[in-house]
Design an enzyme around this catalytic site. Sequence first.
Site, short mmCIF file in Angstrom:
data_model
loop_
_atom_site.label_atom_id
_atom_site.label_comp_id
_atom_site.label_asym_id
_atom_site.label_seq_id
_atom_site.Cartn_x
_atom_site.Cartn_y
_atom_site.Cartn_z
N HIS A 58 0.95 -1.18 -0.09
CA HIS A 58 -0.10 -0.02 0.06
C HIS A 58 0.82 1.18 -0.05
O HIS A 58 0.90 2.06 1.00
CB HIS A 58 -0.83 -0.13 1.21
N GLU A 64 -0.88 1.43 -5.07
CA GLU A 64 -0.77 0.48 -4.32
C GLU A 64 -0.65 -0.83 -5.27
O GLU A 64 -1.49 -0.91 -6.18
CB GLU A 64 -1.86 0.04 -3.50
O1 TA6 Z 1 -6.23 2.02 -0.34
C1 TA6 Z 1 -7.14 2.80 -0.28
C2 TA6 Z 1 -7.78 2.89 1.18
O2 TA6 Z 1 -8.54 1.53 1.30
C3 TA6 Z 1 -8.63 3.97 1.45
O3 TA6 Z 1 -10.05 3.63 1.32
C4 TA6 Z 1 -8.42 4.44 3.05
O4 TA6 Z 1 -9.23 3.63 4.02
C5 TA6 Z 1 -7.03 4.12 2.92
O5 TA6 Z 1 -6.97 2.68 2.23
C6 TA6 Z 1 -6.39 4.03 4.20
O6 TA6 Z 1 -6.88 3.06 5.04
P1 TA6 Z 1 -6.10 2.81 6.60
O7 TA6 Z 1 -6.99 1.58 6.99
O8 TA6 Z 1 -4.79 2.76 6.26
O9 TA6 Z 1 -6.40 4.00 7.19
#
Ligand code: TA6
Length: 280
Positions: free
Chosen positions: A143, A247
């Site tokens: 990510h 990601e």
């Molecule tokens: O990858 C995008 C995502 O799923 C967004 O929707 C947002 O939730 C982000 O990840 C961050 O998630 P986290 O659990 O690290 O706050």
Amino acid sequence: MSQLEWVRTRRGELCLQGAHVTQWRAGDRDVLFVSRLARFEAGVPIRGGVPVIFPWFGDDPEGRGRPAHGFARRLRWNVLDQGTTKNGEERVVLGLHDDAATMDLWPHRFAAQLDVAFGDELEIALRVENRDQHAFRCETALHTYFAVGDVERVALRGLEGAHYLDKTDGMRRKVQPEGPLVFAAETDRTYVATDATCAIDDPVLARTIEIEKQHAHSTVVWNPWAERVKSFADLGDDEWRRMLCVESGNVADDAVLLAPGATHTMRIVVRVSPDEGEPA
Ligand code: TA6
């Protein structure tokens, strides 16, 4: 508060919690974004760098209140190997396997390994092995938070024509039009069935960041923008402008089904141009 443990190398660093790469420098410039409000506390995912997502992506798919993006980024991984390759890359290999706590969350025996090479390029490979007697399906992703000069001025190439799920529009399925993706609002898209190399063209920092994917068929593109950023206690209200998540993984339609004893390895190779080489 227990102190987190780190591996620091000449070109980058990672935290043992989550096998979480938090810094990689191309030349003398950081390529990854880490929030100034990131919390470096046991069990709390670090906001930025390269969170390792496993065994599910996003909210708990069973709606049982299990941690978003799985548990791998919250747990301490072990260092399995560390050294310098013949090309001068600094390599760290980390491992995580099931235990009573993970079995409570996800009833499957597994072994995960992250192989990081800090060099003129950043190479990260995530390998998952099914150590159980039955098949299981899992999602894996790196990510990655990239540092950009101004997200309103960057362009993301490589996803033209790809199909995506739009999380800002009820996960509706859409097709990316031709031409680079530019950003003018909250963006949260899961592109599926694409193993294309992506590239962030950043005129402010005068660089292009290329993300090559191997055996990774999904790309998630995320920026919370000026309103949604306020819902994250570990992101400054102004920081949305200087970050872009691109990601790489296998999520949604691309989730991986592993038979007993089978393994799956996905890899990213990140390059920055112009090549800034080693600092003087
Ligand atoms: O990858 C995008 C995502 O799923 C967004 O929707 C947002 O939730 C982000 O990840 C961050 O998630 P986290 O659990 O690290 O706050």
